[in-house]
Write a protein that holds these residues in place. Structure first.
Motif, PDB file in Angstrom:
ATOM      1  N   PRO A 200      82.489 -20.112  60.191  1.00  0.00           N
ATOM      2  CA  PRO A 200      81.990 -21.493  60.089  1.00  0.00           C
ATOM      3  C   PRO A 200      81.582 -22.036  61.454  1.00  0.00           C
ATOM      4  N   GLU A 270      80.419 -24.687  52.492  1.00  0.00           N
ATOM      5  CA  GLU A 270      79.576 -23.801  53.306  1.00  0.00           C
ATOM      6  C   GLU A 270      79.864 -22.325  53.059  1.00  0.00           C
ATOM      7  N   ALA A 273      76.745 -21.064  51.373  1.00  0.00           N
ATOM      8  CA  ALA A 273      75.604 -20.875  52.268  1.00  0.00           C
ATOM      9  C   ALA A 273      75.824 -19.696  53.208  1.00  0.00           C
ATOM     10  N   ASN A 274      77.091 -19.471  53.622  1.00  0.00           N
ATOM     11  CA  ASN A 274      77.387 -18.375  54.542  1.00  0.00           C
ATOM     12  C   ASN A 274      77.691 -17.064  53.831  1.00  0.00           C
TER      13      ASN A 274
END
Length: 490
Positions: A200, A270, A273-274
């Motif tokens: 992150p 996230e 998205a990651n």
């Protein structure tokens, strides 16, 4: 032609016995409660700096089956919840003993807790201790950083446990990780946050945290004991948190697991998205959640939204400083839509959703029901977990060279401790046959071992003049029993 009655009775009895034997043989391994258990408390697996730069000794409890005669036991690592500021490894004792009685070695771990608090907040003095004083992060990055530190610690614990597989009679290829609430987030991160590209952005270096507001308690739990600090200066630094696997116990073992059990936890938004949740070697997943959970949302949303937004009127809400998350319901949808999904199963308890139009009454209902944020019927959940993961921990080769662990303690006294070079053990009775003696460092790596016949009375174990000063774990294993000590080399 009709058989004589006594012949028919014998035939029926034989058939019943055969059916009973078949049913026993059909039982999946590690699903039936059939052993006693014991626990080794407060084993140290490392030291790391917490969010305020304070060295933190990391400990775990190890639950083991008694009488299973198995040298290749599966290992389950459990991670407690508590919003990354509270909680204790003792909270998993029930599920840990349930699984140990089925043949698992179960580690219940403590990890680094705490995060920097807000510089401005008006806490609700009438709410519970956490919400009223401590649930005010400086920003959403603080929660992600706390999650990241915790999963690094759990990975370090897994490597430490894999390194001592022969000590615990475990199979280092058959490992599961699981957790409740914040611990569920950590378990999922251990299983899926496995590439540097997935790190992150908030876990790189950030500007210093603010000095916490005077009316916000900067507290956290350290190995089950509440700590309250007033950080300033260097304690407010937010450095880069390092690689996703951390640097704890890099002893040649990995932190890979075959399965993840998520009990009402989730992942930050996230993670999608990651690309955390996809990959060729992703573990099997068990998802448990109550559908109306008021702390970690079942779907997508902010943790604590219900309580913070509807039941905290007139005071500063705190949910908007937490990161948005995917709960178990959203995770099931993501896994189900992946072209090559991880194997997963769902165990969802249905409950009526919060009705904002009746907020006063609904806040009372949620208060009376713990916000529906707990594992309902943990004994039943333990059985479902054991049934689901049985094929994943029995298939494939186990390469660990384990030893059968004795079920009794060895009646022995160690001296001196701390020691300078020579170490002795006093035995009330002579063990039968040779004893296996090993010394491991804090990373779990064996630094010395031998097999030797020990006698009643005082025995010299070793004289180690070249051994570096520090903490070690000594184990003596014999047919009569086994014993583990924490020892200090001066």
């Amino acid at each position: 032609m009709q058989l004589p009655i006594h012949t028919m009775q014998k035939t029926q009895t034989l058939l019943a016995l055969l059916l009973f034997a078949a049913s026993l043989s059909a039982q999946a391994p590690y699903t039936t409660k059939q052993y006693g258990w014991r626990v080794e408390k407060d084993l140290e697996y490392g030291v790391e700096l917490n969010y305020a730069g304070i060295p933190t000794t990391l400990i775990l409890d190890l639950y083991k089956p008694v009488g299973d005669d198995n040298t290749q036991r599966p290992l389950l690592v459990l991670v407690h919840g508590g919003a990354w500021i509270g909680g204790c490894k003792d909270g998993f004792a029930l599920i840990a003993t349930e699984m140990a009685q089925r043949g698992y070695v179960v580690a219940s771990v403590n990890y680094r807790l705490g995060w920097h608090k807000s510089g401005t907040a008006i806490p609700n003095p009438y709410s519970d201790g956490q919400a009223g004083a401590t649930l005010y992060p400086a920003d959403s990055a603080e929660i992600i950083r706390a999650l990241y530190r915790g999963q690094q610690d759990v990975k370090g614990a897994i490597r430490w446990l894999k390194a001592r597989a022969s000590v615990d009679s475990t199979c280092s290829e058959r490992v599961l990780v699981g957790g409740e609430s914040a611990g569920g987030f950590l378990a999922l991160a251990v299983g899926f946050l496995d590439r540097d590209a997935e790190k992150p952005t908030s876990c790189f270096a950030l500007p210093d945290a603010p000095i916490p507001a005077a009316n916000v308690t900067n507290s956290y739990t350290l190995n089950c004991v509440l700590q309250i600090i007033n950080p300033s200066g260097a304690a407010l630094k937010r450095p880069d948190l390092g690689p996703v696997d951390g640097t704890l116990n890099l002893n040649g073992h990995d932190a890979n697991v075959r399965g993840v059990l998520n009990l009402f936890g989730g992942v930050p938004l996230e993670a999608g998205a990651n690309n955390w949740l996809q990959g060729p070697d992703t573990p099997a997943v068990y998802l448990y959640h109550q559908t109306c959970d008021g702390i970690v949302p079942f779907g997508a949303g902010y943790p604590f939204f219900v309580i913070s937004n509807y039941c905290n009127l007139g005071f500063t809400p705190w949910h908007n400083k937490f990161p948005q998350t995917f709960g178990s319901g959203s995770l099931a949808a993501v896994f189900g839509s992946n072209p090559t999904p991880s194997p997963f199963t769902t165990d969802f308890d249905q409950c009526p959703a919060f009705n904002p139009a009746l907020a006063l009454f609904e806040c009372i209902r949620y208060g009376d029901n713990g916000s529906y944020h707990y594992t309902a019927n943990p004994v039943l959940r333990s059985q479902k977990i054991a049934d689901y993961f049985s094929p994943f921990i029995t298939n494939g080769t186990c390469y660990t060279l384990g030893n059968q662990e004795p079920s009794e303690k060895l009646m022995a006294q160690l001296s001196p401790n701390p020691f300078s070079s020579r170490l002795y053990v006093f035995l009330e009775n002579a063990p039968e046959g040779p004893s296996f003696i090993s010394l491991s460092d804090v990373s779990g790596k064996t630094v010395w071992s031998t097999s030797r016949t020990l006698f009643a009375g005082e025995n010299i174990l070793f004289e180690q003049n070249q051994l570096p000063a520090g903490f070690y774990v000594l184990q003596i294993r014999s047919k009569r029993g086994s014993e583990v000590w924490k020892v200090v080399r001066e």
